[in-house]
Enzyme design. Structure first.
Site, short mmCIF file in Angstrom:
data_model
loop_
_atom_site.label_atom_id
_atom_site.label_comp_id
_atom_site.label_asym_id
_atom_site.label_seq_id
_atom_site.Cartn_x
_atom_site.Cartn_y
_atom_site.Cartn_z
N LYS A 135 0.81 -1.22 0.00
CA LYS A 135 0.00 0.00 0.00
C LYS A 135 0.84 1.27 0.00
O LYS A 135 0.39 2.33 -0.46
CB LYS A 135 -0.92 0.02 1.22
CG LYS A 135 -1.97 -1.08 1.27
CD LYS A 135 -3.14 -0.79 0.38
CE LYS A 135 -4.27 -1.78 0.59
NZ LYS A 135 -5.43 -1.51 -0.27
N SER B 68 -8.96 0.79 8.75
CA SER B 68 -8.51 0.29 10.05
C SER B 68 -7.26 -0.56 9.86
O SER B 68 -6.84 -1.26 10.77
CB SER B 68 -9.61 -0.56 10.70
OG SER B 68 -9.94 -1.66 9.87
#
Length: 324
Positions: free
Chosen positions: A51, A74
């Site tokens: 990511k 989250s």
């Protein structure tokens, strides 16, 4: 559709900040698979997952007039975007569902993100995200549907092409959730390796990509519980056209298969993986993959080890599943 030139530009933009992750191999795993498996170790990437690439590319393209970014997460995207924003001198606001593991909340804060708790459902996340955009003038960076994020994830594909310049891979297995990772990598690989087989790995508990491929149109399915929480989401409208055009097949596996693959990575490869990080290996060891892609015809297979942010509280569950 994403263009290869955009991915090449992204690599030039982020390569001095991210890690050029290594290729891992293991003779025991190869023996079990009956072929050579090559793991692209994005679990060793900045912030512990792939990511970081997409997040850094996205924030690096923002002008000085935008001082803040936001997302709802989250997990890995919240950490990656917080790190990326701090790297370029911007503020990151993260809408985090109430009840999220505190270890993940702490990681977001440690990377410089500002946590704003929201109700743990889609409506609550969207409402808080919209509030952050309005209140702080923050630019929303979607974890999989933002084209700059997809382009950034595609830099993994360019690295693979360089790392296997002498002998390309026969096939590659890539986890799919929202579709940003596989869309970016597939775009990069198809430009240089038009014959490579690209397989999406998906939990059977959240099989919207497999259903969509079967029907030939984007289908939204229920988000059932799975140990692969990193892909517990549906493919989006921006990534679906790329998946439909570039991906050869979607293969699903259950949580028990993932847990067994995860235990193998931890015990035999001596590297830390989160459950979702073991998803592609679970597919590589599955009967479905071996029937569709015989070992003698596809002896060299790439496996994307997408993340290593292991929440230690899930270890007992993973070990229990692995022993089933």
């Amino acid at each position: 559709m994403v263009k290869i030139a955009e991915i090449e530009a992204a690599l030039g933009r982020i390569k001095t900040t991210i890690h050029r992750t290594p290729i891992l191999t293991n003779s025991t795993v190869d023996s079990l698979a009956g072929r050579q498996l090559f793991f692209k170790a994005e679990n060793l990437q900045k912030t512990g997952s792939f990511k970081a690439r997409g997040a850094l590319n996205a924030v690096s393209k923002l002008g000085d007039e935008i001082s803040a970014v936001c997302c709802d997460s989250s997990g890995n995207h919240g950490q990656a975007l917080s790190w990326a924003a701090k790297s370029v001198g911007k503020t990151c606001h993260v809408a985090v569902p109430k009840g999220a593991p505190m270890v993940k909340v702490a990681a977001i804060e440690n990377y410089g993100g500002l946590v704003h708790f929201c109700e743990p459902n889609d409506a609550g996340r969207e409402a808080k995200r919209n509030e952050l955009v309005e209140k702080y003038g923050a630019k929303m960076i979607h974890p999989s549907q933002d084209f700059d994020v997809i382009v950034g994830q595609g830099t993994i594909g360019l690295e693979l092409i360089e790392q296997f310049e002498e002998q390309p891979l026969d096939a590659i297995i890539i986890p799919v959730g929202g579709g940003g990772l596989i869309s970016g990598i597939a775009t990069a690989l198809r430009a240089s390796w038009p014959e490579v087989k690209i397989i999406a790995a998906e939990p059977v508990e959240v099989d919207d990509c497999a259903v969509s491929m079967e029907k030939g149109d984007l289908v939204v399915t229920e988000k059932n519980d799975t140990v692969c929480d990193g892909v517990r989401t549906n493919v989006g409208k921006n990534t679906w056209p790329m998946i439909k055009e570039l991906v050869d097949e979607v293969i699903t596996v259950d949580d028990i298969s993932v847990a067994k693959a995860w235990k193998l990575i931890m015990e035999r490869m001596k590297t830390v993986a989160e459950p979702t990080g073991a998803l592609a290996l679970a597919v590589a060891l599955s009967r479905s993959f071996n029937e569709s892609y015989p070992r003698d015809q596809f002896p060299r297979v790439g496996v994307i080890l997408c993340g290593g942010n292991l929440d230690l509280s899930v270890v007992p569950q993973m070990l229990k599943l692995a022993d089933c």
